[in-house]
Design a protein around this motif. Structure first.
Motif, mmCIF file in Angstrom:
data_model
loop_
_atom_site.group_PDB
_atom_site.id
_atom_site.type_symbol
_atom_site.label_atom_id
_atom_site.label_comp_id
_atom_site.label_asym_id
_atom_site.label_seq_id
_atom_site.Cartn_x
_atom_site.Cartn_y
_atom_site.Cartn_z
ATOM 1 N N GLY A 256 0.810 -1.219 0.000
ATOM 2 C CA GLY A 256 0.000 0.000 0.000
ATOM 3 C C GLY A 256 0.836 1.259 0.000
ATOM 4 N N GLY A 257 2.028 1.192 -0.570
ATOM 5 C CA GLY A 257 2.961 2.301 -0.474
ATOM 6 C C GLY A 257 2.454 3.585 -1.097
ATOM 7 N N TYR A 258 1.820 3.471 -2.267
ATOM 8 C CA TYR A 258 1.366 4.690 -2.925
ATOM 9 C C TYR A 258 0.165 5.299 -2.195
ATOM 10 C CZ TYR A 258 0.289 8.024 -6.606
ATOM 11 O OH TYR A 258 0.055 9.187 -7.310
ATOM 12 N N LEU A 259 -0.649 4.480 -1.570
ATOM 13 C CA LEU A 259 -1.760 4.995 -0.770
ATOM 14 C C LEU A 259 -1.217 5.805 0.401
ATOM 15 C CD1 LEU A 259 -4.752 5.166 0.061
ATOM 16 C CD2 LEU A 259 -4.452 2.966 1.215
ATOM 17 N N ARG A 260 -0.188 5.280 1.084
ATOM 18 C CA ARG A 260 0.418 6.031 2.189
ATOM 19 C C ARG A 260 1.016 7.334 1.686
ATOM 20 N NH1 ARG A 260 5.409 6.881 4.009
ATOM 21 N NH2 ARG A 260 6.373 5.303 2.664
ATOM 22 N N TYR A 261 1.783 7.246 0.600
ATOM 23 C CA TYR A 261 2.429 8.432 0.046
ATOM 24 C C TYR A 261 1.395 9.483 -0.365
ATOM 25 C CZ TYR A 261 4.794 11.328 -3.436
ATOM 26 O OH TYR A 261 5.276 12.390 -4.164
ATOM 27 N N SER A 262 0.325 9.049 -1.016
ATOM 28 C CA SER A 262 -0.709 9.985 -1.469
ATOM 29 C C SER A 262 -1.404 10.647 -0.287
ATOM 30 C CB SER A 262 -1.734 9.245 -2.335
ATOM 31 O OG SER A 262 -1.133 8.691 -3.481
ATOM 32 N N THR A 263 -1.646 9.869 0.762
ATOM 33 C CA THR A 263 -2.290 10.413 1.963
ATOM 34 C C THR A 263 -1.391 11.447 2.629
ATOM 35 O OG1 THR A 263 -3.435 8.302 2.282
ATOM 36 C CG2 THR A 263 -3.380 9.823 4.152
ATOM 37 N N GLU A 264 -0.121 11.123 2.769
ATOM 38 C CA GLU A 264 0.822 12.062 3.372
ATOM 39 C C GLU A 264 0.969 13.330 2.538
ATOM 40 O OE1 GLU A 264 3.674 8.746 5.623
ATOM 41 O OE2 GLU A 264 4.408 9.814 3.852
ATOM 42 N N THR A 265 1.008 13.164 1.215
ATOM 43 C CA THR A 265 1.153 14.314 0.328
ATOM 44 C C THR A 265 -0.046 15.242 0.439
ATOM 45 O OG1 THR A 265 2.483 13.004 -1.212
ATOM 46 C CG2 THR A 265 1.493 15.017 -2.074
ATOM 47 N N ARG A 266 -1.251 14.649 0.476
ATOM 48 C CA ARG A 266 -2.457 15.467 0.635
ATOM 49 C C ARG A 266 -2.426 16.228 1.956
ATOM 50 N NH1 ARG A 266 -7.612 12.326 2.336
ATOM 51 N NH2 ARG A 266 -6.239 12.246 4.153
ATOM 52 N N ASN A 267 -2.091 15.531 3.048
ATOM 53 C CA ASN A 267 -2.069 16.170 4.352
ATOM 54 C C ASN A 267 -1.015 17.282 4.412
ATOM 55 O OD1 ASN A 267 -4.014 14.315 5.045
ATOM 56 N ND2 ASN A 267 -2.637 13.000 6.220
ATOM 57 N N TRP A 268 0.136 17.014 3.806
ATOM 58 C CA TRP A 268 1.217 17.991 3.790
ATOM 59 C C TRP A 268 0.794 19.235 3.016
ATOM 60 C CZ3 TRP A 268 5.667 18.949 6.190
ATOM 61 C CH2 TRP A 268 6.570 19.840 5.610
ATOM 62 N N PHE A 269 0.178 19.043 1.872
ATOM 63 C CA PHE A 269 -0.226 20.176 1.060
ATOM 64 C C PHE A 269 -1.265 21.023 1.789
ATOM 65 C CE2 PHE A 269 -2.691 22.431 -2.076
ATOM 66 C CZ PHE A 269 -1.707 22.973 -2.885
ATOM 67 N N GLU A 270 -2.241 20.370 2.401
ATOM 68 C CA GLU A 270 -3.277 21.104 3.122
ATOM 69 C C GLU A 270 -2.667 21.953 4.239
ATOM 70 O OE1 GLU A 270 -6.533 21.379 2.791
ATOM 71 O OE2 GLU A 270 -7.090 19.845 1.343
ATOM 72 N N THR A 271 -1.667 21.392 4.926
ATOM 73 C CA THR A 271 -1.063 22.083 6.063
ATOM 74 C C THR A 271 -0.102 23.183 5.625
ATOM 75 O OG1 THR A 271 -1.227 20.036 7.349
ATOM 76 C CG2 THR A 271 0.224 21.749 8.212
ATOM 77 N N GLU A 272 0.678 22.893 4.593
ATOM 78 C CA GLU A 272 1.734 23.809 4.163
ATOM 79 C C GLU A 272 1.316 24.657 2.958
ATOM 80 O OE1 GLU A 272 4.559 24.054 5.915
ATOM 81 O OE2 GLU A 272 3.744 22.572 7.308
ATOM 82 N N TYR A 273 0.021 24.773 2.702
ATOM 83 C CA TYR A 273 -0.450 25.487 1.512
ATOM 84 C C TYR A 273 0.125 26.893 1.379
ATOM 85 C CZ TYR A 273 -3.567 27.827 -1.759
ATOM 86 O OH TYR A 273 -4.060 28.560 -2.796
ATOM 87 N N PRO A 274 0.245 27.679 2.454
ATOM 88 C CA PRO A 274 0.808 29.029 2.289
ATOM 89 C C PRO A 274 2.201 29.026 1.656
ATOM 90 C CG PRO A 274 -0.252 28.845 4.413
ATOM 91 C CD PRO A 274 -0.227 27.451 3.829
ATOM 92 N N GLN A 275 3.001 28.004 1.951
ATOM 93 C CA GLN A 275 4.333 27.920 1.346
ATOM 94 C C GLN A 275 4.234 27.647 -0.156
ATOM 95 O OE1 GLN A 275 7.030 25.256 3.344
ATOM 96 N NE2 GLN A 275 6.399 25.942 5.386
ATOM 97 N N PHE A 276 3.301 26.779 -0.546
ATOM 98 C CA PHE A 276 3.109 26.491 -1.963
ATOM 99 C C PHE A 276 2.645 27.749 -2.703
ATOM 100 C CE2 PHE A 276 2.859 22.249 -0.143
ATOM 101 C CZ PHE A 276 3.541 21.471 -1.075
#
Length: 488
Positions: A284-304
């Motif tokens: 399930g590696g890509y599921l974990r990676y996708s979940t982490e990426t989504r959470n990271w983007f939501e949290t760090e959106y101002p930096q993006f």
């Protein structure tokens, strides 16, 4: 030049930004319009703000619109790009979780295997809706560029049933070529010339030349085995190279789930994979990676958003095919790439109706494939197993035929190596019931599937897989990124 590009699933924020900046690296394209559409108004708002910031920072006249009304976005579009994931991470979690109960351990689960087949069942009705709208609303002769997985099934449905000019696009070939160039000691990937052909995610480097010099199997095996990183990360891929005589485009983890030999037993899985990164075989590696990426983007959106203020650097244009195809079609600057299209004789030893991935050239006359390629027999045999599964899966999705769907899953190489027919029948019932909200074509079959599940005596297991990792918290991700930055 002035024309309209619609991006469906534009809420895939990072990928949409990459496509957008790539396209704007073409000087003639500064006056075009991008119409973004997604089912998530929240994600649309985020990506539009980022793209608006890019346009403003670079002083461009480019127009960007965003709407949840797909038909409005498609109206008058010359090019339509799809990046959709129907069902999102919620449905994707079931693609991984439910097959594990029946002993099927997937790394990605988005191409074939149990997860990929069900993913196709969710996507294909939506793809056909896109095609209907394209025929009705887009420019005459509009081109549909599909980036969404399962690539072959989606493209097959769009061409055969959607009746739209469609090409499927992926980046596996480019990444594989970069690896080969690196292990051979090239100073640039451009030094490597190659012919890579097969089907999406099972494409094979059947001819290699480094600065004009032919590269054979023995030299390539030795180069990979001597590499300090790839020798550990790509053990399975190197083993296939030794046995087949050619290198596969796909990562260790991806390739492992298309074959019946390496993920059939837990001890075999841990023998062949590498846990340094999800892509090398983690359960399930890509599921974990996708979940982490989504959470990271939501949290760090101002930096993006802040990063979007930087000038576009044409030298950093990516090797994603879309911008290069559009440039070739509109300017007649010829582009060579690898494209997913209907075979029609391009590969001599694969079926005519299959969706193949193979070299082609693009100019103002369209995409012109290099025909007459013959795959090594082992490569063709492996591709054929997947093509037969893909064909049944597409037909099942179109007809809403749950019995044909079960037969498609039964014939999947990894599923067949692990599960009995009784287990497959129950697993498909369970997946269809769990994902009924995204499977309208199976609505008539859901009550009977529920009834069968209530009476079933097939045993399942509570199993997380042979190599599962938990989703990391934002704090853990921050610590890891800080450590990497300090080390590098």
């Amino acid at each position: 030049m002035s024309f309209k590009i619609a991006i469906i699933g534009a809420g895939s924020v990072g990928f949409t930004k990459k496509l957008f900046t790539d396209i704007l690296c073409v000087p003639e394209f500064k006056d075009i319009e991008f119409a973004l559409t997604d089912v998530s108004e929240h994600n649309l708002g985020m990506i539009k703000a980022i793209l608006d910031r890019i346009v403003e920072a670079n002083g461009l006249p480019t127009k960007v619109t965003a709407t949840t009304n797909r038909r409005a976005a498609l109206e008058g579009a010359r090019y339509i790009i799809s990046c959709v994931r129907v069902g999102g991470l919620e449905a994707y979690a079931d693609d991984i979780r439910i097959p594990l109960k029946y002993g099927i351990d997937q790394c990605v689960g988005d191409t074939i295997c149990a997860g990929g087949i069900l993913y196709g069942q969710r996507n294909i009705p939506v793809i056909l809706d896109f095609c209907r709208d394209i025929r009705e609303l887009a420019e005459t002769g509009a081109k549909f560029l599909n980036y969404a997985n399962p690539m072959a099934m989606n493209t097959w449905a769009a061409i055969e049933y959607g009746k739209v000019d469609t090409v499927g696009l992926c980046h596996g070939v480019q990444h594989g070529a970069e690896q080969i160039a690196e292990v051979l000691g090239a100073t640039s990937p451009k030094e490597l010339d190659y012919v890579c052909s097969g089907i999406n995610h099972q494409t094979w480097f059947i001819e290699l030349r480094l600065n004009g010099r032919p590269i054979g199997k023995d030299e390539l095996v030795a180069a990979f085995e001597a590499h300090p990183v790839y020798s550990s990360q790509e053990k399975l891929r190197i083993d296939v190279l030794k046995r087949f005589g050619v290198y596969s485009t796909e990562s260790n983890g991806h390739l492992s789930e298309y074959l019946p030999w390496y993920r059939k037993r837990p001890d075999e899985i841990t023998r062949w994979i590498d846990m340094s990164d999800w892509i090398h075989g983690e359960t399930g590696g890509y599921l974990r990676y996708s979940t982490e990426t989504r959470n990271w983007f939501e949290t760090e959106y101002p930096q993006f958003l802040e990063a979007a203020s930087k000038p576009i650097d044409a030298a950093r244009r990516s090797n994603e095919h879309a911008s290069h195809i559009l440039e070739a079609l509109e300017t007649n600057r010829v582009y060579r790439g690898h494209f997913n299209v209907k075979n029609n004789g391009v590969i001599t030893n694969l079926p005519q109706d299959a969706i193949i991935e193979s070299p082609g050239f693009v100019d103002r006359f369209g995409i012109n494939m290099a025909a007459g390629i013959t795959l090594p027999e082992a490569c063709a045999a492996t591709c054929m197993a997947s093509i037969n599964v893909q064909r049944m899966s597409v037909h099942a999705a179109i007809a809403g035929d749950i019995e044909l769907l079960k037969l498609a899953v039964l014939h999947d190489p990894l599923v067949g190596a692990v599960s009995t027919p009784e287990e497959v029948w129950q697993m498909v019932d369970e997946m269809v019931v769990a994902q009924a909200a995204w499977l309208p074509q199976y609505a008539h079959a859901v009550p009977a599937a529920k009834e069968r599940l209530s009476k079933s005596k097939v045993k399942t297991r509570d199993w997380a897989g042979a190599a599962r990792r938990s989703v990391r918290s934002i704090e853990e991700l921050r610590a890891e990124k800080a450590a990497l930055k300090q080390a590098g």
